[in-house]
Design a protein around this motif. Structure first.
Motif, PDB file in Angstrom:
ATOM      1  N   SER A  97      15.813 -28.120   7.423  1.00 15.48           N
ATOM      2  CA  SER A  97      17.186 -28.246   7.883  1.00 15.48           C
ATOM      3  C   SER A  97      17.209 -29.216   9.055  1.00 15.48           C
ATOM      4  O   SER A  97      16.500 -29.023  10.028  1.00 15.48           O
ATOM      5  CB  SER A  97      17.695 -26.857   8.306  1.00 15.48           C
ATOM      6  OG  SER A  97      18.964 -26.951   8.845  1.00 15.48           O
ATOM      7  N   ARG A  98      18.020 -30.252   8.958  1.00 16.90           N
ATOM      8  CA  ARG A  98      18.073 -31.257  10.030  1.00 16.90           C
ATOM      9  C   ARG A  98      19.523 -31.625  10.318  1.00 16.90           C
ATOM     10  O   ARG A  98      20.375 -31.533   9.444  1.00 16.90           O
ATOM     11  CB  ARG A  98      17.244 -32.483   9.679  1.00 16.90           C
ATOM     12  CG  ARG A  98      17.546 -33.099   8.361  1.00 16.90           C
ATOM     13  CD  ARG A  98      16.411 -32.933   7.373  1.00 16.90           C
ATOM     14  NE  ARG A  98      16.673 -33.717   6.180  1.00 16.90           N
ATOM     15  CZ  ARG A  98      16.500 -33.253   4.974  1.00 16.90           C
ATOM     16  NH1 ARG A  98      16.085 -32.039   4.775  1.00 16.90           N
ATOM     17  NH2 ARG A  98      16.742 -34.013   3.932  1.00 16.90           N
ATOM     18  N   ASP A  99      19.770 -32.041  11.540  1.00 14.27           N
ATOM     19  CA  ASP A  99      21.132 -32.344  11.991  1.00 14.27           C
ATOM     20  C   ASP A  99      21.312 -33.838  12.198  1.00 14.27           C
ATOM     21  O   ASP A  99      20.425 -34.507  12.731  1.00 14.27           O
ATOM     22  CB  ASP A  99      21.448 -31.624  13.298  1.00 14.27           C
ATOM     23  CG  ASP A  99      21.515 -30.125  13.144  1.00 14.27           C
ATOM     24  OD1 ASP A  99      21.896 -29.659  12.050  1.00 14.27           O
ATOM     25  OD2 ASP A  99      21.197 -29.408  14.106  1.00 14.27           O
ATOM     26  N   ILE A 140      28.680 -32.059  14.016  1.00 12.01           N
ATOM     27  CA  ILE A 140      27.299 -32.064  13.542  1.00 12.01           C
ATOM     28  C   ILE A 140      27.298 -31.755  12.051  1.00 12.01           C
ATOM     29  O   ILE A 140      28.020 -30.881  11.584  1.00 12.01           O
ATOM     30  CB  ILE A 140      26.459 -30.990  14.280  1.00 12.01           C
ATOM     31  CG1 ILE A 140      26.370 -31.304  15.767  1.00 12.01           C
ATOM     32  CG2 ILE A 140      25.079 -30.843  13.670  1.00 12.01           C
ATOM     33  CD1 ILE A 140      25.583 -32.548  16.100  1.00 12.01           C
ATOM     34  N   SER A 163      24.633 -36.707  13.338  1.00  8.88           N
ATOM     35  CA  SER A 163      25.908 -36.747  14.058  1.00  8.88           C
ATOM     36  C   SER A 163      27.065 -37.137  13.155  1.00  8.88           C
ATOM     37  O   SER A 163      26.949 -38.034  12.327  1.00  8.88           O
ATOM     38  CB  SER A 163      25.837 -37.764  15.197  1.00  8.88           C
ATOM     39  OG  SER A 163      24.820 -37.420  16.092  1.00  8.88           O
ATOM     40  N   THR A 222      24.650 -30.501   9.204  1.00 11.52           N
ATOM     41  CA  THR A 222      23.314 -29.978   8.904  1.00 11.52           C
ATOM     42  C   THR A 222      23.000 -30.346   7.465  1.00 11.52           C
ATOM     43  O   THR A 222      23.702 -29.937   6.542  1.00 11.52           O
ATOM     44  CB  THR A 222      23.262 -28.455   9.107  1.00 11.52           C
ATOM     45  OG1 THR A 222      23.627 -28.176  10.466  1.00 11.52           O
ATOM     46  CG2 THR A 222      21.880 -27.912   8.829  1.00 11.52           C
TER      47      THR A 222
END
Length: 184
Positions: free
Chosen positions: A140-142, A158, A144, A160
């Motif tokens: 799981s990465r965020d 954000i 912008s 995800t």
């Protein structure tokens, strides 16, 4: 003397009321939430009819139909992928994901993303703009959310991103959970 006391009094009031003074910490909650899927089919020289993305830049040792060795370092791909409300590739698209990704690291799978969701459905009309690093091997990465138009005018937040499915170097599906913290 009275001027000095007045000055000190207003200085203390100003200091106590300034935004730099951490009196109360606000909790931020999303003003809008949206979950979408986008499906990417990379052109590999044999799937021109179904491809939704293509390699447009490759390192000297690579080519434009097969992703380069060494964690795809140096490849640049552009895409125009369908966006759906569920994880079924054959569902009715609610928009398109348009942009590019650049594989930018030699020692792990990492990409830099810059793309826009162009939504044109009964529920949502407008664009959402994304930018950021994508460490692909992280579950799981965020990234912008930097703006939008239409229903998403000047929204920020954000997203995800999670790899929901992949088939070798030809197909992948991303689940994008978007949380807007600034809604106009």
């Amino acid at each position: 003397m009275k001027t000095t006391k007045t000055f000190v009094f207003f200085f203390i009031i100003f200091f106590l009321g300034s935004s730099a003074y951490p009196a109360i910490k606000r909790q931020h909650y999303p003003c809008k939430n949206l979950v979408l899927y986008f499906h990417d089919v990379i052109y590999n020289g044999k799937n021109a009819a179904n491809a939704t993305s293509a390699i447009v830049g490759a390192p000297q040792w690579g080519n434009l139909t097969i992703l380069a060795d060494q964690f795809h370092f140096g490849n640049i791909a552009v895409f125009d992928d369908p966006i759906t409300l569920d994880n079924n590739f054959h569902s009715v698209p609610v928009g398109r994901a348009q942009g590019m990704y650049i594989y930018d690291t030699k020692n792990t799978f990492t990409a830099w993303l810059g793309f826009t969701f162009v939504l044109n459905s009964a529920q949502h009309k407008g664009t959402i703009n994304f930018i950021g690093a994508d460490p692909i091997m992280v579950k799981s990465r965020d990234i912008s959310v930097v703006g939008g138009t239409g229903d998403f005018f000047m929204h920020r937040g954000i997203a995800t991103v999670m790899t929901d499915s992949y088939e070798g170097d030809v197909y992948f599906r991303l689940r994008v959970d978007i949380k807007f913290y600034e809604c106009w």
